[in-house]
Each structure stands twice: as C-alpha cells, then as structure tokens.
Design an enzyme around this catalytic site. Structure first.
Site, PDB file in Angstrom:
ATOM      1  N   ARG A  29      -0.844 -14.511   4.489  1.00  0.00           N
ATOM      2  CA  ARG A  29      -1.460 -13.885   5.677  1.00  0.00           C
ATOM      3  C   ARG A  29      -0.548 -14.081   6.890  1.00  0.00           C
ATOM      4  O   ARG A  29      -0.397 -13.184   7.715  1.00  0.00           O
ATOM      5  CB  ARG A  29      -2.839 -14.486   5.951  1.00  0.00           C
ATOM      6  CG  ARG A  29      -3.891 -14.186   4.897  1.00  0.00           C
ATOM      7  CD  ARG A  29      -4.428 -12.780   4.923  1.00  0.00           C
ATOM      8  NE  ARG A  29      -5.149 -12.449   6.134  1.00  0.00           N
ATOM      9  CZ  ARG A  29      -5.878 -11.329   6.285  1.00  0.00           C
ATOM     10  NH1 ARG A  29      -5.974 -10.448   5.288  1.00  0.00           N
ATOM     11  NH2 ARG A  29      -6.485 -11.065   7.407  1.00  0.00           N
ATOM     12  N   HIS A  55      -1.731  -5.521   2.015  1.00  0.00           N
ATOM     13  CA  HIS A  55      -3.026  -6.194   1.941  1.00  0.00           C
ATOM     14  C   HIS A  55      -2.764  -7.593   1.419  1.00  0.00           C
ATOM     15  O   HIS A  55      -1.940  -7.780   0.524  1.00  0.00           O
ATOM     16  CB  HIS A  55      -3.980  -5.470   0.980  1.00  0.00           C
ATOM     17  CG  HIS A  55      -5.176  -6.319   0.627  1.00  0.00           C
ATOM     18  ND1 HIS A  55      -6.299  -6.379   1.428  1.00  0.00           N
ATOM     19  CD2 HIS A  55      -5.398  -7.195  -0.394  1.00  0.00           C
ATOM     20  CE1 HIS A  55      -7.158  -7.244   0.893  1.00  0.00           C
ATOM     21  NE2 HIS A  55      -6.632  -7.757  -0.210  1.00  0.00           N
ATOM     22  N   ASN A  72      -0.818  -0.112   7.600  1.00  0.00           N
ATOM     23  CA  ASN A  72      -0.183  -1.384   7.962  1.00  0.00           C
ATOM     24  C   ASN A  72       0.500  -2.065   6.775  1.00  0.00           C
ATOM     25  O   ASN A  72       0.689  -3.271   6.739  1.00  0.00           O
ATOM     26  CB  ASN A  72      -1.206  -2.306   8.638  1.00  0.00           C
ATOM     27  CG  ASN A  72      -2.385  -2.610   7.740  1.00  0.00           C
ATOM     28  OD1 ASN A  72      -2.372  -2.287   6.552  1.00  0.00           O
ATOM     29  ND2 ASN A  72      -3.399  -3.247   8.282  1.00  0.00           N
ATOM     30  N   PHE A 107     -14.073   3.606   9.667  1.00  0.00           N
ATOM     31  CA  PHE A 107     -12.758   3.883   9.068  1.00  0.00           C
ATOM     32  C   PHE A 107     -12.772   3.828   7.540  1.00  0.00           C
ATOM     33  O   PHE A 107     -11.750   4.030   6.897  1.00  0.00           O
ATOM     34  CB  PHE A 107     -11.695   2.910   9.616  1.00  0.00           C
ATOM     35  CG  PHE A 107     -12.007   1.452   9.398  1.00  0.00           C
ATOM     36  CD1 PHE A 107     -11.685   0.809   8.207  1.00  0.00           C
ATOM     37  CD2 PHE A 107     -12.625   0.712  10.406  1.00  0.00           C
ATOM     38  CE1 PHE A 107     -11.966  -0.527   8.005  1.00  0.00           C
ATOM     39  CE2 PHE A 107     -12.920  -0.648  10.212  1.00  0.00           C
ATOM     40  CZ  PHE A 107     -12.580  -1.260   9.008  1.00  0.00           C
ATOM     41  N   LYS A 109       0.831  -1.201   0.000  1.00  0.00           N
ATOM     42  CA  LYS A 109       0.000   0.000   0.000  1.00  0.00           C
ATOM     43  C   LYS A 109       0.874   1.263   0.000  1.00  0.00           C
ATOM     44  O   LYS A 109       2.103   1.178   0.119  1.00  0.00           O
ATOM     45  CB  LYS A 109      -0.975  -0.087   1.182  1.00  0.00           C
ATOM     46  CG  LYS A 109      -1.948  -1.273   1.016  1.00  0.00           C
ATOM     47  CD  LYS A 109      -3.062  -1.315   2.041  1.00  0.00           C
ATOM     48  CE  LYS A 109      -2.665  -1.939   3.339  1.00  0.00           C
ATOM     49  NZ  LYS A 109      -3.840  -2.209   4.224  1.00  0.00           N
ATOM     50  N   TYR A 155     -12.348  -2.452  -1.317  1.00  0.00           N
ATOM     51  CA  TYR A 155     -12.726  -2.452   0.104  1.00  0.00           C
ATOM     52  C   TYR A 155     -14.240  -2.409   0.298  1.00  0.00           C
ATOM     53  O   TYR A 155     -14.722  -1.946   1.330  1.00  0.00           O
ATOM     54  CB  TYR A 155     -12.039  -1.282   0.820  1.00  0.00           C
ATOM     55  CG  TYR A 155     -10.604  -1.586   1.242  1.00  0.00           C
ATOM     56  CD1 TYR A 155     -10.271  -2.772   1.908  1.00  0.00           C
ATOM     57  CD2 TYR A 155      -9.574  -0.677   1.002  1.00  0.00           C
ATOM     58  CE1 TYR A 155      -8.967  -3.042   2.305  1.00  0.00           C
ATOM     59  CE2 TYR A 155      -8.260  -0.950   1.396  1.00  0.00           C
ATOM     60  CZ  TYR A 155      -7.971  -2.128   2.051  1.00  0.00           C
ATOM     61  OH  TYR A 155      -6.667  -2.404   2.457  1.00  0.00           O
ATOM     62  N   GLU A 188     -10.312 -10.757  -6.122  1.00  0.00           N
ATOM     63  CA  GLU A 188      -9.386  -9.617  -6.055  1.00  0.00           C
ATOM     64  C   GLU A 188      -8.366  -9.641  -7.205  1.00  0.00           C
ATOM     65  O   GLU A 188      -8.026  -8.597  -7.754  1.00  0.00           O
ATOM     66  CB  GLU A 188      -8.681  -9.603  -4.698  1.00  0.00           C
ATOM     67  CG  GLU A 188      -9.639  -9.277  -3.555  1.00  0.00           C
ATOM     68  CD  GLU A 188      -8.996  -9.355  -2.177  1.00  0.00           C
ATOM     69  OE1 GLU A 188      -7.783  -9.678  -2.080  1.00  0.00           O
ATOM     70  OE2 GLU A 188      -9.707  -9.095  -1.189  1.00  0.00           O
TER      71      GLU A 188
HETATM   72  P1  DAT Z   1      -6.635  -6.929   6.937  1.00  0.00           P
HETATM   73  O1  DAT Z   1      -5.960  -5.898   6.068  1.00  0.00           O
HETATM   74  O2  DAT Z   1      -5.711  -7.445   8.005  1.00  0.00           O
HETATM   75  O3  DAT Z   1      -7.316  -8.036   6.161  1.00  0.00           O
HETATM   76  P2  DAT Z   1      -9.313  -5.863   7.374  1.00  0.00           P
HETATM   77  O4  DAT Z   1      -9.703  -6.526   6.102  1.00  0.00           O
HETATM   78  O5  DAT Z   1     -10.134  -6.161   8.591  1.00  0.00           O
HETATM   79  O6  DAT Z   1      -7.794  -6.165   7.743  1.00  0.00           O
HETATM   80  O7  DAT Z   1      -9.336  -4.281   7.178  1.00  0.00           O
HETATM   81  C1  DAT Z   1      -8.871  -3.711   5.976  1.00  0.00           C
HETATM   82  C2  DAT Z   1      -7.983  -2.544   6.298  1.00  0.00           C
HETATM   83  O8  DAT Z   1      -8.774  -1.543   6.945  1.00  0.00           O
HETATM   84  C3  DAT Z   1      -6.862  -2.857   7.298  1.00  0.00           C
HETATM   85  O9  DAT Z   1      -5.716  -3.343   6.654  1.00  0.00           O
HETATM   86  C4  DAT Z   1      -6.641  -1.549   7.938  1.00  0.00           C
HETATM   87  C5  DAT Z   1      -8.012  -0.894   7.952  1.00  0.00           C
HETATM   88  N1  DAT Z   1      -8.690  -1.077   9.232  1.00  0.00           N
HETATM   89  C6  DAT Z   1      -9.259  -2.212   9.705  1.00  0.00           C
HETATM   90  N2  DAT Z   1      -9.797  -2.022  10.923  1.00  0.00           N
HETATM   91  C7  DAT Z   1      -9.567  -0.715  11.216  1.00  0.00           C
HETATM   92  C8  DAT Z   1      -9.861   0.107  12.335  1.00  0.00           C
HETATM   93  N3  DAT Z   1     -10.507  -0.357  13.384  1.00  0.00           N
HETATM   94  N4  DAT Z   1      -9.449   1.399  12.295  1.00  0.00           N
HETATM   95  C9  DAT Z   1      -8.794   1.898  11.225  1.00  0.00           C
HETATM   96  N5  DAT Z   1      -8.479   1.171  10.132  1.00  0.00           N
HETATM   97  C10 DAT Z   1      -8.853  -0.118  10.135  1.00  0.00           C
HETATM   98 MG    MG Z   2      -8.890  -7.893   4.792  1.00  0.00          MG
END
Ligand code: DAT
Ligand code: MG
Length: 150
Positions: free
Chosen positions: A87, A117, A114, A59, A11, A51, A128
């Site tokens: 993962r 993805h 973070n 968020f 990202k 997303y 995807e």
């Molecule tokens: P991942 O990327 O580990 O699969 P996810 O699919 O639950 O996580 O969420 C997608 C992205 O959204 C994640 O990489 C960072 C952001 N995100 C998730 N939970 C969040 C939160 N509580 N506050 C801010 N950003 C968040």
């Molecule tokens: Mg995810």
C-alpha cells in the site's frame, strides 16, 4: 517477523500503458517475493466480487467497466508486512494527490485509472487471493537472498 501475502492487480490502464514491467519492478526491488502471477481478462462476475464493498457508490458501474475493459495482471507478493508495504509503494487512491516516488504518484493523475489495486488488510488479502488464485497457482519458495532481505 510477520510474513504476509497480499494481492496486487495491475489494472487495464497499466497494461495498456505498458507499465507492467516498471510497476512489477518496484515490488520486486523492495524485496518482496513473487508467489503468484497471471494475466486475466476479468469477467463482470469477478469484477463484481472483487469490488463488492463499493456496490451502490456513484463510481461503482464505471469501476466495473474499467476493470473489465482489458487484461489485468494479478500478482501475489509475499514478505515482511507485505500488505502495508505494498500500500505504501502504491500511494494514495487519487493519483493527483499521491506523492512522487509512489506508483500512483509517479504515473497516475486520475482517481479511477490509478493503475494498481492492493489489498487493504491481512483479512481482505486472504479473501482476495482466494478469489483470484487457485491454491495450485501459488508457489512458495525460499529466495537465494532471503538472509539479506529479511
Ligand atoms: P484503493 O484502490 O486505493 O484501495 P478504494 O478501495 O477506496 O481505493 O476504491 C477502489 C477503486 O475505486 C479505486 O482504486 C479507484 C476507484 N474509486 C475510488 N473512489 C473513487 C471516486 N471517488 N471516483 C471514482 N473512482 C473512485
Ligand atoms: Mg481498496
């Protein structure tokens, strides 16, 4: 042996922080095979599709702004159990809670920023990959060390 393909994004924070080489090397060293690779300036439309599952969450808007804020590297990795393996290499969503040795554990402190993805299931990986890559942008080849890596 289950050979799978999965989508990984480095990202905009990974590109800005010059961590593209470091992070890509981790997937490479694991033995995964590269099937697709490109640098993308993500549009709002692509970010929304990618997303979509998070639409409505607090968020969500911030996440779209983040993903469209600069170039992203999109990769497709192929190999045995590639979805779960990637993962595991990534670590947990929250960088602060992610264990050392993982990408997020070693380089991320934030939840949103973070770095990576990774598709979370084989079904989502197929969706995807189709969203980010055209068929002709993906390459299948036999790596010379295939017998050693499995
Ligand atoms: P991942 O990327 O580990 O699969 P996810 O699919 O639950 O996580 O969420 C997608 C992205 O959204 C994640 O990489 C960072 C952001 N995100 C998730 N939970 C969040 C939160 N509580 N506050 C801010 N950003 C968040
Ligand atoms: Mg995810």
């Amino acid at each position: 042996m289950t050979t799978q393909r999965t989508l990984i994004l480095l990202k905009p924070d990974a590109v800005q922080r010059r961590l593209v080489g470091e992070i890509t090397a981790r997937f490479e060293r694991k033995g995964l095979r590269l099937a697709g690779l490109k640098l993308v300036q993500v549009s709002r439309e692509l970010a929304e599709k990618h997303y979509a599952v998070h639409k409505g969450k607090p968020f969500y808007e911030s996440l779209l702004t983040f993903l469209t804020s600069g170039p992203t590297v999109a990769l497709v990795w192929e190999g045995r159990e590639a979805v779960a393996v990637c993962r595991t290499l990534m670590g947990m969503t929250d960088g602060a809670k992610s264990p050392p040795g993982t990408i997020r554990g070693d380089f991320a402190l934030s939840v949103q920023n973070n770095l990576v993805h990774g598709s979370d299931s084989l079904e989502n990986a197929a969706i995807e990959i189709a969203l980010w890559f055209k068929d002709e942008e993906l390459v299948s080849f036999t790596s010379t060390d295939a017998n050693w890596v499995a």
